[in-house]
Each structure stands twice: as structure tokens, then as C-alpha cells.
Design an enzyme around this catalytic site. Sequence first.
Site, short mmCIF file in Angstrom:
data_model
loop_
_atom_site.label_atom_id
_atom_site.label_comp_id
_atom_site.label_asym_id
_atom_site.label_seq_id
_atom_site.Cartn_x
_atom_site.Cartn_y
_atom_site.Cartn_z
N HIS A 207 0.80 -1.22 0.00
CA HIS A 207 0.00 0.00 0.00
C HIS A 207 0.83 1.27 0.00
O HIS A 207 0.29 2.36 -0.08
CB HIS A 207 -0.94 0.02 1.20
C1 UD1 Z 1 -2.00 5.50 6.05
C2 UD1 Z 1 -0.66 5.92 6.69
C3 UD1 Z 1 0.35 4.80 6.49
C4 UD1 Z 1 -0.18 3.47 7.01
C5 UD1 Z 1 -1.51 3.19 6.32
C6 UD1 Z 1 -2.12 1.89 6.78
C7 UD1 Z 1 -0.20 8.32 6.66
C8 UD1 Z 1 0.62 9.37 6.05
N1 UD1 Z 1 -0.12 7.12 6.08
O1 UD1 Z 1 -1.78 5.39 4.65
O2 UD1 Z 1 1.52 5.10 7.23
O3 UD1 Z 1 0.74 2.45 6.75
O4 UD1 Z 1 -2.41 4.27 6.60
O5 UD1 Z 1 -3.26 1.62 6.06
O6 UD1 Z 1 -0.88 8.57 7.62
N2 UD1 Z 1 -9.16 5.06 1.87
C9 UD1 Z 1 -10.39 4.48 1.82
N3 UD1 Z 1 -10.97 4.12 3.00
C10 UD1 Z 1 -10.38 4.29 4.21
C11 UD1 Z 1 -9.10 4.89 4.24
C12 UD1 Z 1 -8.50 5.25 3.07
O7 UD1 Z 1 -10.96 4.32 0.77
O8 UD1 Z 1 -10.96 3.92 5.24
C13 UD1 Z 1 -8.48 5.44 0.61
C14 UD1 Z 1 -8.77 6.84 0.21
O9 UD1 Z 1 -8.89 6.89 -1.15
C15 UD1 Z 1 -7.52 7.59 0.63
C16 UD1 Z 1 -6.45 6.53 0.45
O10 UD1 Z 1 -7.09 5.29 0.76
O11 UD1 Z 1 -7.29 8.72 -0.14
C17 UD1 Z 1 -5.26 6.72 1.34
O12 UD1 Z 1 -5.66 6.83 2.71
P1 UD1 Z 1 -4.76 7.70 3.73
O13 UD1 Z 1 -5.33 7.63 5.09
O14 UD1 Z 1 -4.50 9.04 3.16
O15 UD1 Z 1 -3.37 6.96 3.69
P2 UD1 Z 1 -3.00 5.40 3.64
O16 UD1 Z 1 -2.45 5.11 2.30
O17 UD1 Z 1 -4.10 4.54 4.15
#
Ligand code: UD1
Length: 370
Positions: A207
Site C-alpha cells: 500500500h
Molecule cells: C496511512 C498511513 C500509512 C499506514 C496506512 C495503513 C499516513 C501518512 N499514512 O496510509 O503510514 O501504513 O495508513 O493503512 O498517515 N481510503 C479508503 N478508506 C479508508 C481509508 C483510506 O478508501 O478507510 C483510501 C482513500 O482513497 C484515501 C487513500 O485510501 O485517499 C489513502 O488513505 P490515507 O489515510 O491518506 O493513507 P494510507 O495510504 O491509508
Amino acid sequence: MKPQRISCVVGARPNFMKVAPVYLALRDRGLQVRLVHTGQHYDAKMSAVFFDDLGMPRPDAFLGVGSGSHAAQTAKIMTLFEQDCLQFQPELVLVAGDVNSTIACALVASKLGAAVGHIEAGLRSGDWAMPEEINRVLTDHASDLLLTPSPDADVNLAADGIAPWRIHFVGNCMIDSLRKHLARALEIGAWREHGLQPKEYAVATLHRPSNVDDPAQLAALLAGLGEVSAQLPVVFPVHPRTSARIAASGLAVPPGLQLVEPLGYLQFLGIMAQAAVVATDSGGMQEETTALGVPCLTLRANTERPITITEGTNTLLGTDPALLGPAVAEVLAGRGKGGRVPDRWDGRAAQRIADVVCAGFETLLERSTP
Ligand code: UD1
């Protein structure tokens, strides 16, 4: 003197298993603990299922920040968490790990004059291109109590000039959750639902933006996992970020590679524990595989968790996915990395944190007074 009011912050998936044992340990000592969920992760499969699996109560506050750019997400968390702090007036705020919720809430709490405790302090990848590295370093410097999982973290904090009396080597809270829930996870046996046999399949997760946001790297990774799936079945629970990128790329998924929705904690723990090998870019899984004695191949150029290599079952493979197939073949030939469980990854880290909070808080306040 114990702190009268403590806020424990969770936001993203890896926070839940670190904070759950700490929250429960503090509550068991009769402290007034508030559980605040920023809502950085909000899908049921990325969030709610973990509360049930880990035996955590519903959060006292759900800030509902959702997704956004780093600046937008961090700013929204800060604004809403400040309101929560102004109401609850915590004397201590505990944050965990390295996600945007961690730095956002640490910054708010320290500006409001609350003490900040950082669970999983002191880890360093040395890679400033990782958003998590920025979050780690800044959170450590905003914190009063640095609660470390391994001795390398203490060394890193000392090198950053952090006063030794602030640093407490408590061990690994994520492994507290693993030890508490492993028997139940094995009983559930989620591998069966996917038609898998114990020790006869691989688990993959990816991821990190550096792996999945670049279409060429994502294509190479899917091809590398294809090489693995020619050797044994591969189950790949896909993070929402990754599934969006795969869908946008139009790439074909190699046969034998089983893409599934994100799994709950107990399901995933059981599947990981019975895997022959794990391939990942996750931070937490490097630690969990070390605790489980399962060989782990890490698809990153660096790691902030070197103890999983020096003592555990982790191999840092680098970023070239072509190395994956041959590395898995080595494991299947019986040449996978063995290891031992690091010191204080014994299921008692949260109790040590509760000890520090109860006994060390007065000292902390005294020493922090100018
Ligand atoms: C975040 C953390 C990362 C961790 C990861 C675990 C930061 C900078 N990064 O990354 O260190 O390893 O979580 O999962 O905090 N999304 C959904 N549903 C959700 C959450 C996210 O659809 O419940 C999608 C959204 O499109 C979002 C993308 O995933 O834009 C990324 O989510 P985000 O929380 O920004 O970062 P992660 O890649 O999950």
C-alpha cells in the site's frame, strides 16, 4: 501523582492494535481515559471491525476527518482535535505510530500545554521521502514521554538530543495485541474461507505510495507476485489505495493471485500466522511476522524496524519486484530466515506504559517546569 484525564488517539488501521492494549491497561488502573478516533480511516473494513476484534469500546469522540491531501487531512484533524481537547482538557495525550493523525494530535496537544506520550517512538528509516518518517521525527520532538519498542529506537532518540529521562523502553504494544488474540485467530482459521492449507500459501500486502502510485512499479509488482503464484497460492488483501490504483491502471491480475477485500484483525492474524511466507511493504507486518516466526520479504529500500532483520525473520528485499520469485523459492526450499522474538515483545508493553504513566507523570511535570 497520576494524570487525571488522558486522551488516547487512534486514526488509521495500524493505530488500533497498538492503542487497544494501552487504553485497556490505563482504564484498568482506574484512570479517566477518553478514546478519540480521528476518522482518517473510515471504511468498516479499515476501522470498525478492529474495535470489535480488539475488544475496544466505541470511541468517545469520532472526528470524521476522512481522506484528503496531507495538508488538508492534517489540518482538519488538528482543528477538530483542538476542539475535543478544549472540552475534555486532557493532561496527557497518547498518540501511536507514524500516521498523519499521530503528528496532528501531538502538535495540538503540545501547543495546548498537555503532556504528549508517543507509543512506538524513536523508529527511523532515514528516508525523508516517506511521509511517515516526517511524522515520526516531528512527533518525537513534540513528545514528553517517548515510549520505545526496541533499543535501536532509544539510540535514535539519544542521537536526536532527546533527554534520556523522557525515553522509556517499554516494548512492542502491537505484539501485546498479537499475543492476546492469536489463539482466537487460529480458532477462526480464516485461511479455510479462501481454500488455503496451513503453511502452503503466501500472503501479500502492498500500500506504500512508492510502490502503488507509480504505474510501472505497480505493474512490476503484480508481475513479481505472478512469479510467486506460479509456486504456491497467494492471498492478497488489498488496501483501498491499492485497489483504486489497480483499477485505474487496467492491469491484469495474474492467475493464482487471490485479491480479496481488506480483512479484519482476527482473520488477518490467523492467515498471517499460517502462511509459509509473507511479502509486504507494511511496517507492522515486519514485526508481526517476527513475533510469529514466519519469514517476511519486505519490498522496500529501507526499514525503520531494523530489529526485525537483526533478530527476526525479516529480509529487506529492496524495490525490485523481480527478486520476489527467487526469494520465495529460497524460503520454500527450507532456506527461509529464522529468528528470535526481540526483548520486551512479550505481551506486557502496555502494562509498562501504564507503569510509566502512573509513576513517571509527576517526574515528567516537575522536570518540564521551566
Ligand atoms: C496511512 C498511513 C500509512 C499506514 C496506512 C495503513 C499516513 C501518512 N499514512 O496510509 O503510514 O501504513 O495508513 O493503512 O498517515 N481510503 C479508503 N478508506 C479508508 C481509508 C483510506 O478508501 O478507510 C483510501 C482513500 O482513497 C484515501 C487513500 O485510501 O485517499 C489513502 O488513505 P490515507 O489515510 O491518506 O493513507 P494510507 O495510504 O491509508
